[in-house]
Design an enzyme around this catalytic site. Structure first.
Site, short mmCIF file in Angstrom:
data_model
loop_
_atom_site.label_atom_id
_atom_site.label_comp_id
_atom_site.label_asym_id
_atom_site.label_seq_id
_atom_site.Cartn_x
_atom_site.Cartn_y
_atom_site.Cartn_z
N CYS A 1 -91.61 -6.01 36.11
CA CYS A 1 -92.32 -5.65 37.33
C CYS A 1 -92.41 -6.86 38.23
CB CYS A 1 -93.71 -5.15 36.95
SG CYS A 1 -94.73 -4.65 38.33
N GLU B 1 -93.03 3.41 39.34
CA GLU B 1 -93.61 3.23 40.68
C GLU B 1 -94.79 4.18 40.91
OE1 GLU B 1 -92.87 0.58 42.24
OE2 GLU B 1 -91.18 0.17 40.92
#
Length: 185
Positions: A110, A154
């Site tokens: 991430c 997401e």
């Protein structure tokens, strides 16, 4: 242009908030945010641009990651032999999913996490999603493989969830029942 210093890191409170739904028509700032998110993920996959601007490569970026608590994210995925997926999703949701799970064998990363986090992140193998594009037109997609995994990653950001929340801390590499391992490389 979004740079690494514009991306908030783990520990920032916006990453643990449920983001606000967006209404249409989008404001000028919201349209710019959509364009900037997509521009970042496209640019971050270009080695020359990454080197010039010090970007970390990514295939997705959510609005909360740039300190905007809005239900918007961008994905840009190019896989060999497959049609590229390049999109901005506004107010996205999963409308159905498989029982079967999958996970990235290499684990997930991430842009808001500056450390390696080992472990398998269980995700639905196949999902059907609905969202709106920045112009307010609704679309529906069926996703599997990397696009399905990235969409779920997401979408988690919009719900205040980090990928490592799904990893079993007692057994990060335990076999996920009935899951198909997905090897990105």
């Amino acid at each position: 242009m979004i740079l690494m210093e514009n991306i908030v890191r783990e520990g920032h409170p916006v990453l643990r908030k449920v983001a606000d739904a967006v209404s249409f028509p989008l404001s000028a700032d919201e349209k710019k945010l959509c364009n900037d998110l997509l521009e970042y993920v496209i640019n971050s996959q270009d080695d020359e641009v990454c080197e010039r601007y010090g970007l970390r490569p990514g295939i997705g970026l959510a609005a909360p990651q740039v300190n905007a608590s809005k239900r918007i994210f961008a994905l840009h995925i190019e896989e060999d032999g497959k049609e590229p997926l390049s999109m901005v999703a506004v107010n996205p949701k999963i409308v159905s999913h498989s029982v079967e799970k999958t996970y990235l064998t290499s684990g997930e990363g991430c842009l808001s996490v500056d450390r390696d986090v080992d472990g398998f992140v269980p995700r639905y193998a196949r999902i059907t999603v609905k969202a709106f594009n920045p112009e307010g037109k609704e679309f529906k997609l069926r996703l599997k493989g990397l696009p399905a995994i990235a969409f779920q990653h997401e979408l988690d950001h919009l719900n205040g969830v980090m990928f490592y929340d799904h990893i079993d801390p007692a057994a990060p590499f335990k076999v996920i029942p009935d899951a198909i391992p997905f090897d990105r490389y």
